[in-house]
Scaffold this active site. Structure first.
Site, PDB file in Angstrom:
ATOM      1  N   ASP A   1      21.709  57.219  13.025  1.00  0.00           N
ATOM      2  CA  ASP A   1      21.650  56.370  14.208  1.00  0.00           C
ATOM      3  C   ASP A   1      21.247  54.977  13.734  1.00  0.00           C
ATOM      4  OD1 ASP A   1      21.213  55.051  16.560  1.00  0.00           O
ATOM      5  OD2 ASP A   1      19.587  56.370  17.256  1.00  0.00           O
TER       6      ASP A   1
ATOM      7  N   LYS B   1      28.782  41.494  20.841  1.00  0.00           N
ATOM      8  CA  LYS B   1      29.369  41.299  19.511  1.00  0.00           C
ATOM      9  C   LYS B   1      29.036  39.912  18.957  1.00  0.00           C
ATOM     10  CE  LYS B   1      31.467  45.077  18.211  1.00  0.00           C
ATOM     11  NZ  LYS B   1      31.103  45.744  16.938  1.00  0.00           N
TER      12      LYS B   1
ATOM     13  N   ASP C   1      37.917  39.882  18.784  1.00  0.00           N
ATOM     14  CA  ASP C   1      38.487  38.666  19.370  1.00  0.00           C
ATOM     15  C   ASP C   1      37.881  38.363  20.739  1.00  0.00           C
ATOM     16  OD1 ASP C   1      39.679  40.955  20.457  1.00  0.00           O
ATOM     17  OD2 ASP C   1      41.546  39.930  20.914  1.00  0.00           O
TER      18      ASP C   1
ATOM     19  N   GLY D   1      33.981  57.342  13.855  1.00  0.00           N
ATOM     20  CA  GLY D   1      35.049  57.159  14.829  1.00  0.00           C
ATOM     21  C   GLY D   1      36.365  56.825  14.130  1.00  0.00           C
TER      22      GLY D   1
ATOM     23  N   LEU E   1      37.711  54.030  13.100  1.00  0.00           N
ATOM     24  CA  LEU E   1      37.631  53.137  11.954  1.00  0.00           C
ATOM     25  C   LEU E   1      36.895  53.793  10.791  1.00  0.00           C
ATOM     26  CD1 LEU E   1      38.406  50.348  10.955  1.00  0.00           C
ATOM     27  CD2 LEU E   1      36.264  49.472  11.901  1.00  0.00           C
TER      28      LEU E   1
ATOM     29  N   TYR F   1      30.618  43.233  26.440  1.00  0.00           N
ATOM     30  CA  TYR F   1      30.967  43.675  25.083  1.00  0.00           C
ATOM     31  C   TYR F   1      31.089  42.474  24.154  1.00  0.00           C
ATOM     32  CZ  TYR F   1      33.648  45.859  21.317  1.00  0.00           C
ATOM     33  OH  TYR F   1      34.081  46.309  20.102  1.00  0.00           O
TER      34      TYR F   1
END
Length: 746
Positions: free
Chosen positions: A489, A582, A555, A463, A465, A578
């Site tokens: 994967d 994380k 963040d 992607g 990044l 999300y």
């Protein structure tokens, strides 16, 4: 370091010396000091230097700082503390009195009293520290005379040969008189005389200028050695153009102050190339000598093959003086892997020079605590920092890979790191911005063979990044493999093991995962699979294989209850799916791989992604359209290229744990868009600042999630990043208006 010099190859192993960048230069009526930024070493830092195996330390006891108003008001507290610690640790200090300086405000390099006053200060230093044996009264007198008397960069800002000579004469005579004053206190005192040593190459019509430059580079040492007489190649120029008095030149022959060690300072910029076709080069490279107009550029940007390098220069200096040598400065402003490559090449160059019979005693790790504003030759106070063996931020020093390599070299181990399999930028074909073939004296320094490959960095996820990592790894000559989801994967443990076996990487970067913050509210299973199970699998597999891992968080693991930037150790309390995934991924990663590097970041923007928040905002506003942005959510935007460079440096430094990396400014999404639009010259009339509740966002956001850090590390500031982003050219306008926007996917 015998006073008589050496007659053969160096005894014993190469020593590791150290030095802190300590320049204090006068610019107009003000002074620019490295120590004003916090790069001043403290006694505790000296313990860290000693732990590397440093045998000698270039320790500043600078005239301008200790006695700016005269010896009666001298403040010896800082040098007292440092030298006391140096002595206790068994390190030899090499005391420096001036480092590119011109003395306190009441004198200057053009003051006839300068040598006497420097000598008086030197005598006071020797009386206070009679046990000190090694001195560099003036660092790089020739370079300082050029910058102050010929180029006008530093005080007294002159640009004429007579001023150059007066500045050089004052410094060299000051060195001789200072050593005389020191030896009255300590008869065994030794002079370690440093200057920049390079070589100039040229196209045939300018060979005469290159020959002149190649004579000039020795002049400071020649004067002190007592070698400047009427038969010296520069005698006529000094007398006729510089208006030097013959008796002033001959004074040095009558008062020889031969160095005990010739200190060679060497940089990529030390070797130059002159071209009579200046229009081939940027305006800042163009100049002339009154006879020819020409360009003066780094030889590394032109010569193919490269120059013979430092080993040849050391052999040349040995042949000329037959005195012990040391590399007293060797630094490169570059990403970490090229700094390592430069240090390794410098050490190997010294080994080859010694094998050829040159008495080279040491390599100096420079600059131990990094340096500030040398990208502008100290003429502007911008706080631009280049890390060294230690990175100094927020009152602490962080060990980098340079320090670790230096410690290994000091132990007698060969330089070793996966990045060394590829050459530094000064040897890669991409260096040749203005290639010309030109003869060079001898073969270039050997390096990795063309096509040599190291173990790669495996980048999982193609992607935004992941592609940025791939692009920048390519620019930095870091072998890598970029694997898209179809190829790897990460939520499949067997696929992870197969990829590690096939690629045999030395490090893994996890840039994969689920990034749609709002969609995660209705698709929590997929978010958990990609972000938690995937991270967990990579961490476990990398830990088993002993492979460093970099992974990313957000963040959004915070609840926004603070009103100041969150440090790394703040408690997590995510508000949405999300963020919860994380936070869970962070814990799982560090549980399975305690040596992993977990990077929290925020609000990406970059030049290679048309879908980020800022690209949408600028397209709309430049087209005269409307753009809605939240004015009640505070974040810390992050420029993707800076993030990638920082992560690669930290990876090479073998850092671990949780790190916050952002571009250093807390502001709302609406303020972010407004700041960028104004810098871009776009009309902000269409920007509508609105509460985030009106933007139709499914996931709850923390009202304040700006990231701070307690780490000794910092990325470039937001305004600097925005300026570079705009120069790169964000996507051009394509639409007349945009709908509501808040935070891009992370």
């Amino acid at each position: 370091m015998a006073r008589d010099g050496a007659r053969g190859c160096a005894p014993g192993p190469i020593e590791l010396w150290g030095g802190v960048e300590c320049s204090v230069v006068r610019i107009g009526d003000g002074y620019s000091s490295q120590f004003d930024y916090g790069g001043c070493p403290r006694p505790g830092d000296i313990d860290a230097f000693a732990a590397l195996g440093v045998r000698a330390l270039r320790q500043p006891v600078l005239w301008e700082r200790v006695a700016p108003r005269g010896l009666r008001d001298a403040d010896w507290r800082w040098p007292d503390a440092c030298l006391q610690r140096i002595r206790a640790l068994g390190i030899r200090p090499i005391v420096g009195l001036l480092h590119h300086g011109s003395g306190p405000r009441h004198t200057s390099l053009l003051d006839p009293a300068f040598p006497d006053e420097l000598a008086a200060y030197a005598g006071a230093v020797a009386a206070r520290y009679p046990w000190v044996l090694d001195y560099t009264p003036v660092n790089e007198p020739l370079t300082t005379a050029r910058f102050s008397g010929l180029y006008g960069h530093w005080y007294p800002h002159r640009r004429d040969p007579p001023s150059f000579w007066r500045a050089l004469h004052a410094q060299c005579r000051g060195i001789a008189q200072a050593m005389r004053a020191i030896r009255r206190v300590q008869p065994r005192a030794r002079l370690v005389q440093t200057d920049d040593l390079g070589r100039t190459y040229a196209t045939p019509p300018l060979q005469y200028q290159a020959d002149f430059n190649n004579h000039l580079r020795w002049l400071g040492w020649d004067l002190l050695y007592g070698r400047v007489g009427s038969d010296h190649p520069l005698w006529s120029w000094l007398v006729e153009c510089c208006r030097a008095q013959p008796e002033d030149l001959l004074w040095f022959a009558a008062h020889r102050c031969r160095p005990d060690v010739v200190g060679v300072n060497h940089y990529v910029t030390s070797e130059r190339y002159l071209d009579e076709d200046p229009e081939r080069y940027p305006p800042e490279c163009r100049g002339g000598n009154g006879r020819h107009r020409y360009a003066d550029v780094e030889a590394a940007r032109v010569l193919s093959p490269p120059s013979a390098g430092l080993s040849a220069l050391l052999r040349e200096a040995w042949s000329r003086y037959r005195l012990p040598l040391a590399v007293t400065e060797s630094h490169l402003h570059a990403p970490r892997e090229d700094q390592l490559r430069w240090l390794a090449e410098t050490w190997r160059a010294v080994e080859r020079a010694r094998e050829a019979g040159a008495d080279v005693r040491a390599v100096t790790l420079w600059a131990l605590l990094g340096s500030y504003d040398w990208d502008r030759l100290l003429t502007q106070r911008r706080g631009h920092y280049e890390p060294g063996a230690f990175e100094v931020r927020r009152g602490r020093a962080r060990t980098t890979a340079i320090a670790r390599m230096a410690a290994a070299l000091a132990r007698g181990d060969p330089p070793a790191h996966p990045v060394l399999a590829q050459p530094g930028w000064w040897r890669r074909p991409s260096r040749l911005l203005y290639a010309r073939a030109a003869p060079v004296p001898g073969p270039p320094e050997p390096g990795p063979q063309p096509g040599a490959r190291s173990a790669p960095i495996l980048i999982a996820g193609a992607g935004t990044l992941g592609r940025a990592f791939s692009l920048i790894c390519g620019q930095r000559a870091l072998d890598h493999r970029l694997l898209a989801r179809a190829e790897l994967d990460i939520a499949d443990p067997a696929a992870v093991e197969r990829s590690l076996d096939a690629c045999a990487p030395w490090a893994v970067i996890n840039a994969a995962g689920y990034v749609r913050v709002d969609d995660a509210e209705t698709d929590p299973e997929r978010c958990f699979r990609e972000n938690v199970l995937g991270a967990q699998n990579l961490a476990a597999a990398c830990a088993r294989a002993g492979i460093p891992l970099v992974t990313f968080s957000t963040d959004l693991v915070f609840d926004g209850a603070r009103s100041a930037p969150y440090p790394e150790d703040a408690a997590v309390a995510p508000l949405n799916v999300y963020g919860r995934c994380k936070a869970r991924a962070e814990a799982c990663t560090l549980d399975r791989h305690p040596g992993a590097l977990v990077v929290r970041t925020s609000a990406f923007f970059g030049p290679w992604d048309e879908a980020n928040f800022l690209a949408h905002a600028l397209r709309a506003l430049r087209a005269g359209g409307r753009f809605d942005a939240a004015d009640d959510l505070t974040v810390s935007p992050t420029y993707v290229p800076d993030l990638v460079h920082a992560c690669l440096d930290l990876l090479i430094d073998a850092e671990s744990g949780i790190w916050h990396l952002a571009s250093g400014t807390a502001l709302t999404w609406a303020e972010f868009a407004r700041r960028a639009a104004r810098m871009a010259g776009a009309d902000v009339a269409g920007l509508r600042a609105r509460p985030h509740a009106e933007l139709g966002l499914a996931a709850r956001r923390p009202r304040y999630s700006a990231l701070g850090s307690s780490r000794a590390f910092a990325m470039p500031a937001l305004d600097d990043a925005l300026a570079r982003y705009l120069r790169e050219g964000p996507p051009a306008p394509r639409i007349a208006q945009a709908g509501p926007a808040c935070a891009p996917a992370r």
